[in-house]
Design a protein around this motif. Structure first.
Motif, PDB file in Angstrom:
ATOM      1  N   ILE A 185       0.851  -1.198   0.000  1.00 28.28           N
ATOM      2  CA  ILE A 185       0.000   0.000   0.000  1.00 28.28           C
ATOM      3  C   ILE A 185       0.884   1.245   0.000  1.00 28.28           C
ATOM      4  CG2 ILE A 185      -1.671   1.341   1.357  1.00 28.28           C
ATOM      5  CD1 ILE A 185      -2.823  -1.280   2.383  1.00 28.28           C
ATOM      6  N   PHE A 186       0.573   2.174  -0.870  1.00 27.46           N
ATOM      7  CA  PHE A 186       1.208   3.497  -0.831  1.00 27.46           C
ATOM      8  C   PHE A 186       0.210   4.468  -0.185  1.00 27.46           C
ATOM      9  CE2 PHE A 186       4.096   3.250  -4.905  1.00 27.46           C
ATOM     10  CZ  PHE A 186       4.800   2.201  -4.354  1.00 27.46           C
ATOM     11  N   GLN A 187       0.589   5.070   0.923  1.00 28.18           N
ATOM     12  CA  GLN A 187      -0.261   6.057   1.610  1.00 28.18           C
ATOM     13  C   GLN A 187       0.340   7.444   1.421  1.00 28.18           C
ATOM     14  OE1 GLN A 187      -3.271   5.701   3.594  1.00 28.18           O
ATOM     15  NE2 GLN A 187      -3.161   7.914   3.214  1.00 28.18           N
ATOM     16  N   PHE A 188      -0.373   8.333   0.739  1.00 23.41           N
ATOM     17  CA  PHE A 188       0.213   9.653   0.450  1.00 23.41           C
ATOM     18  C   PHE A 188      -0.867  10.662   0.065  1.00 23.41           C
ATOM     19  CE2 PHE A 188      -0.090   9.659  -4.261  1.00 23.41           C
ATOM     20  CZ  PHE A 188      -0.381   8.313  -4.490  1.00 23.41           C
ATOM     21  N   PRO A 189      -0.540  11.948   0.165  1.00 28.79           N
ATOM     22  CA  PRO A 189      -1.413  12.993  -0.376  1.00 28.79           C
ATOM     23  C   PRO A 189      -1.083  13.196  -1.856  1.00 28.79           C
ATOM     24  CG  PRO A 189       0.434  14.005   0.768  1.00 28.79           C
ATOM     25  CD  PRO A 189       0.619  12.504   0.896  1.00 28.79           C
ATOM     26  N   LEU A 190      -2.092  13.286  -2.697  1.00 28.44           N
ATOM     27  CA  LEU A 190      -1.860  13.562  -4.122  1.00 28.44           C
ATOM     28  C   LEU A 190      -1.360  15.000  -4.262  1.00 28.44           C
ATOM     29  CD1 LEU A 190      -2.334  12.038  -6.904  1.00 28.44           C
ATOM     30  CD2 LEU A 190      -4.314  13.540  -7.165  1.00 28.44           C
ATOM     31  N   TRP A 191      -0.165  15.151  -4.755  1.00 26.94           N
ATOM     32  CA  TRP A 191       0.424  16.480  -4.958  1.00 26.94           C
ATOM     33  C   TRP A 191       0.685  16.659  -6.438  1.00 26.94           C
ATOM     34  CZ3 TRP A 191       4.689  18.008  -0.820  1.00 26.94           C
ATOM     35  CH2 TRP A 191       4.080  18.149   0.437  1.00 26.94           C
ATOM     36  N   TRP A 192       0.101  17.680  -7.010  1.00 17.77           N
ATOM     37  CA  TRP A 192       0.345  17.972  -8.431  1.00 17.77           C
ATOM     38  C   TRP A 192       0.052  16.756  -9.292  1.00 17.77           C
ATOM     39  CZ3 TRP A 192       0.252  22.894  -9.183  1.00 17.77           C
ATOM     40  CH2 TRP A 192       0.665  23.739  -8.142  1.00 17.77           C
ATOM     41  N   PHE A 193      -1.063  16.116  -8.999  1.00 15.06           N
ATOM     42  CA  PHE A 193      -1.545  14.962  -9.785  1.00 15.06           C
ATOM     43  C   PHE A 193      -0.583  13.777  -9.714  1.00 15.06           C
ATOM     44  CE2 PHE A 193      -4.728  16.921 -13.085  1.00 15.06           C
ATOM     45  CZ  PHE A 193      -5.281  17.708 -12.100  1.00 15.06           C
ATOM     46  N   GLY A 194       0.192  13.675  -8.653  1.00 10.38           N
ATOM     47  CA  GLY A 194       1.118  12.551  -8.583  1.00 10.38           C
ATOM     48  C   GLY A 194       1.629  12.314  -7.177  1.00 10.38           C
ATOM     49  N   MET A 195       2.578  11.398  -7.074  1.00 13.95           N
ATOM     50  CA  MET A 195       3.200  11.124  -5.789  1.00 13.95           C
ATOM     51  C   MET A 195       4.094  12.297  -5.388  1.00 13.95           C
ATOM     52  SD  MET A 195       4.384   7.117  -6.141  1.00 13.95           S
ATOM     53  CE  MET A 195       4.754   7.088  -7.905  1.00 13.95           C
ATOM     54  N   PRO A 196       4.113  12.665  -4.101  1.00 10.68           N
ATOM     55  CA  PRO A 196       5.123  13.620  -3.643  1.00 10.68           C
ATOM     56  C   PRO A 196       6.525  13.070  -3.925  1.00 10.68           C
ATOM     57  CG  PRO A 196       3.475  13.212  -1.929  1.00 10.68           C
ATOM     58  CD  PRO A 196       3.253  12.189  -3.005  1.00 10.68           C
ATOM     59  N   ALA A 197       7.477  13.979  -4.061  1.00  6.22           N
ATOM     60  CA  ALA A 197       8.831  13.592  -4.468  1.00  6.22           C
ATOM     61  C   ALA A 197       9.405  12.466  -3.608  1.00  6.22           C
ATOM     62  CB  ALA A 197       9.758  14.809  -4.406  1.00  6.22           C
ATOM     63  N   MET A 198       9.152  12.510  -2.314  1.00  5.74           N
ATOM     64  CA  MET A 198       9.737  11.498  -1.431  1.00  5.74           C
ATOM     65  C   MET A 198       9.296  10.096  -1.843  1.00  5.74           C
ATOM     66  SD  MET A 198      11.632  10.776   1.175  1.00  5.74           S
ATOM     67  CE  MET A 198      11.801  11.829   2.641  1.00  5.74           C
ATOM     68  N   LEU A 199       8.013   9.928  -2.097  1.00  5.47           N
ATOM     69  CA  LEU A 199       7.504   8.613  -2.472  1.00  5.47           C
ATOM     70  C   LEU A 199       7.940   8.247  -3.888  1.00  5.47           C
ATOM     71  CD1 LEU A 199       5.835   6.128  -1.818  1.00  5.47           C
ATOM     72  CD2 LEU A 199       3.775   7.417  -2.420  1.00  5.47           C
ATOM     73  N   LYS A 215       4.266 -10.848  -9.867  1.00  4.66           N
ATOM     74  CA  LYS A 215       3.019 -11.523 -10.232  1.00  4.66           C
ATOM     75  C   LYS A 215       2.490 -12.308  -9.031  1.00  4.66           C
ATOM     76  CE  LYS A 215       1.004 -14.418 -13.783  1.00  4.66           C
ATOM     77  NZ  LYS A 215       1.104 -14.836 -15.180  1.00  4.66           N
ATOM     78  N   GLY A 216       1.196 -12.173  -8.762  1.00  2.00           N
ATOM     79  CA  GLY A 216       0.606 -12.841  -7.605  1.00  2.00           C
ATOM     80  C   GLY A 216       0.478 -11.928  -6.397  1.00  2.00           C
ATOM     81  N   LYS A 217       1.224 -10.827  -6.399  1.00  2.00           N
ATOM     82  CA  LYS A 217       1.100  -9.857  -5.311  1.00  2.00           C
ATOM     83  C   LYS A 217       0.072  -8.790  -5.704  1.00  2.00           C
ATOM     84  CE  LYS A 217       6.088 -10.080  -4.175  1.00  2.00           C
ATOM     85  NZ  LYS A 217       6.093 -10.796  -2.902  1.00  2.00           N
ATOM     86  N   LYS A 218      -0.425  -8.105  -4.679  1.00  2.00           N
ATOM     87  CA  LYS A 218      -1.390  -7.030  -4.900  1.00  2.00           C
ATOM     88  C   LYS A 218      -0.827  -5.696  -4.433  1.00  2.00           C
ATOM     89  CE  LYS A 218      -5.303 -10.139  -4.703  1.00  2.00           C
ATOM     90  NZ  LYS A 218      -6.398 -10.718  -3.897  1.00  2.00           N
ATOM     91  N   ALA A 219      -1.331  -4.636  -5.036  1.00  2.00           N
ATOM     92  CA  ALA A 219      -0.888  -3.294  -4.641  1.00  2.00           C
ATOM     93  C   ALA A 219      -2.071  -2.348  -4.680  1.00  2.00           C
ATOM     94  CB  ALA A 219       0.216  -2.794  -5.568  1.00  2.00           C
ATOM     95  N   MET A 220      -1.998  -1.341  -3.846  1.00  2.00           N
ATOM     96  CA  MET A 220      -3.109  -0.404  -3.704  1.00  2.00           C
ATOM     97  C   MET A 220      -2.605   0.980  -3.334  1.00  2.00           C
ATOM     98  SD  MET A 220      -6.258  -0.686  -1.010  1.00  2.00           S
ATOM     99  CE  MET A 220      -5.771   0.571   0.156  1.00  2.00           C
ATOM    100  N   LEU A 221      -3.225   2.005  -3.906  1.00  2.00           N
ATOM    101  CA  LEU A 221      -2.980   3.378  -3.489  1.00  2.00           C
ATOM    102  C   LEU A 221      -4.022   3.794  -2.465  1.00  2.00           C
ATOM    103  CD1 LEU A 221      -2.316   5.054  -6.972  1.00  2.00           C
ATOM    104  CD2 LEU A 221      -0.650   4.078  -5.378  1.00  2.00           C
ATOM    105  N   SER A 222      -3.570   4.431  -1.393  1.00  2.00           N
ATOM    106  CA  SER A 222      -4.480   5.078  -0.448  1.00  2.00           C
ATOM    107  C   SER A 222      -4.101   6.552  -0.444  1.00  2.00           C
ATOM    108  CB  SER A 222      -4.337   4.459   0.941  1.00  2.00           C
ATOM    109  OG  SER A 222      -5.175   5.158   1.858  1.00  2.00           O
ATOM    110  N   VAL A 223      -4.972   7.358  -1.015  1.00  2.00           N
ATOM    111  CA  VAL A 223      -4.570   8.703  -1.400  1.00  2.00           C
ATOM    112  C   VAL A 223      -5.600   9.737  -0.941  1.00  2.00           C
ATOM    113  CG1 VAL A 223      -5.570   8.319  -3.705  1.00  2.00           C
ATOM    114  CG2 VAL A 223      -3.820  10.045  -3.429  1.00  2.00           C
ATOM    115  N   THR A 224      -5.087  10.870  -0.504  1.00  2.00           N
ATOM    116  CA  THR A 224      -5.958  11.992  -0.138  1.00  2.00           C
ATOM    117  C   THR A 224      -5.817  13.102  -1.166  1.00  2.00           C
ATOM    118  OG1 THR A 224      -4.248  13.037   1.224  1.00  2.00           O
ATOM    119  CG2 THR A 224      -5.739  11.497   2.332  1.00  2.00           C
TER     120      THR A 224
END
Lengths: 222, 222
Positions: A95-109, A135-144
């Motif tokens: 899971i990537f947890q982040f605030p959407l900045w400028w339509f994308g991930m902040p630089a750190m992420l 393959k076989g793993k899952k991923a998800m964005l959790s974004v504000t």
């Protein structure tokens, strides 16, 4: 199951921080194993360079992918990068947890991806998309999002949020073999009441308790 | 005219570096003024935080946009950020020169946007999109892709490159009022012959000599 949560926000007491902690709690309560990369706390360096490696392939010309191939063959990623790659390899869900900045991930992420998703270990040699390493793993964005939901619709001011997130869904997750779960989206947490924020956290925690039953989404065709 | 070129690649002798230098040469030959932000050379820090500012608005809770509003009102951006904002304000045309990494800007360039595009100075108070602060200015991406062009088409492996670039075109440039010029795209420079690379540089230089005659593009509807 094994869950990796990669999180960045510059304010630990932010709503993003609360989402991060709620996720840990929810997974641990359900009996899953959780590892985290709290990038602000780690003071992670998001800039790629020779410090990604403990050895040198070509001292004259720095081409990151060739250095990554060399490091993959010789086991010479820097300890910092090696640790992050091992977390990815260990995980069933990322899971990537982040605030959407400028339509994308902040630089750190974004820099965590730039440095950790290394050719040789994480992709390459024909291993991408349907034959991806993960393959076989899952991923998800959790974004504000700072703005309200009605800005993020097709032909709205910003356009469809799924189109905005697709470069991450397709270019990072699916490229390396992950199946993508529906993103968790929260709009304008700064303008919510404390109760509304609690409700959002509760909604997230309940979703995560059953997330391994979810089917992957179609990330869209463009 | 005044041109700002913001550039990042970790290898100064890269093809991206050659594109950067060719652009400077082309504009100066045509009698334009050029300023640059060579982020690798500057060792720019892409991570946002209190170091963006020389004063504090809220010492308890760091919300970047509120600190930016305060800094805009009181003139208290850090000297590093103030200098970059002034370059934006000075420019008639802004070019981002970078390699596409993971369907987006490398962290260094993303962080330049995260820190420099500050609420109060660069957007806010109803000044966005068609009423954006930089209305009348133009912006352009000059981008290299590792893979071949046939990956970057609709329903191809990666999808349409214009859809991949749209979060930058719409979310960064148009959001702040810039008109967007057609991106300069080079596919797979590492696999080109020296002559092919020279041809690409020549093509770019010739385009730039007449770029102020170009009309903005439609960045797409999603």
């Amino acid at each position: 199951m094994n869950v990796l949560i990669v999180y960045w926000h510059p304010e630990p007491n932010s709503f993003n921080g609360a989402m991060f902690h709620r996720a840990i709690e929810s997974f641990e309560t359900a009996g899953h194993e959780v590892k985290t990369s709290d990038l602000h706390e780690m003071n992670f360096n998001p800039v790629s360079g020779r410090h990604n490696f403990s050895d040198v392939n070509d001292a004259e010309f720095f081409k990151q992918q060739l250095e990554e191939m060399h490091a993959s063959e010789t086991g010479t990623f820097s300890s910092e990068i090696e640790a992050e790659i091992q977390k990815l390899e260990w995980s069933d869900l990322v899971i990537f947890q982040f605030p959407l900045w400028w339509f994308g991930m902040p630089a750190m992420l974004k820099g965590w991806v730039d440095r950790v998703f290394a050719m040789g270990r994480v992709y390459g040699g024909g291993r991408f998309y349907e034959n991806g390493v993960f393959k076989g793993k899952k991923a998800m964005l959790s974004v504000t999002m700072g703005g309200p939901q009605d800005l993020y619709v097709k032909d709205g001011w910003n356009g469809d949020l799924d189109a905005i997130l697709r470069p991450i869904h397709r270019g990072v997750f699916e490229f390396t073999g992950f199946s993508v779960l529906e993103p968790q989206k929260v709009f304008g947490p700064a303008r919510m009441s404390q109760e509304e924020r609690s409700d959002e956290l509760e909604r997230y925690g309940q979703r995560l308790a059953a997330i391994f039953d979810e089917s992957p989404i179609d990330v869209g065709h463009y």
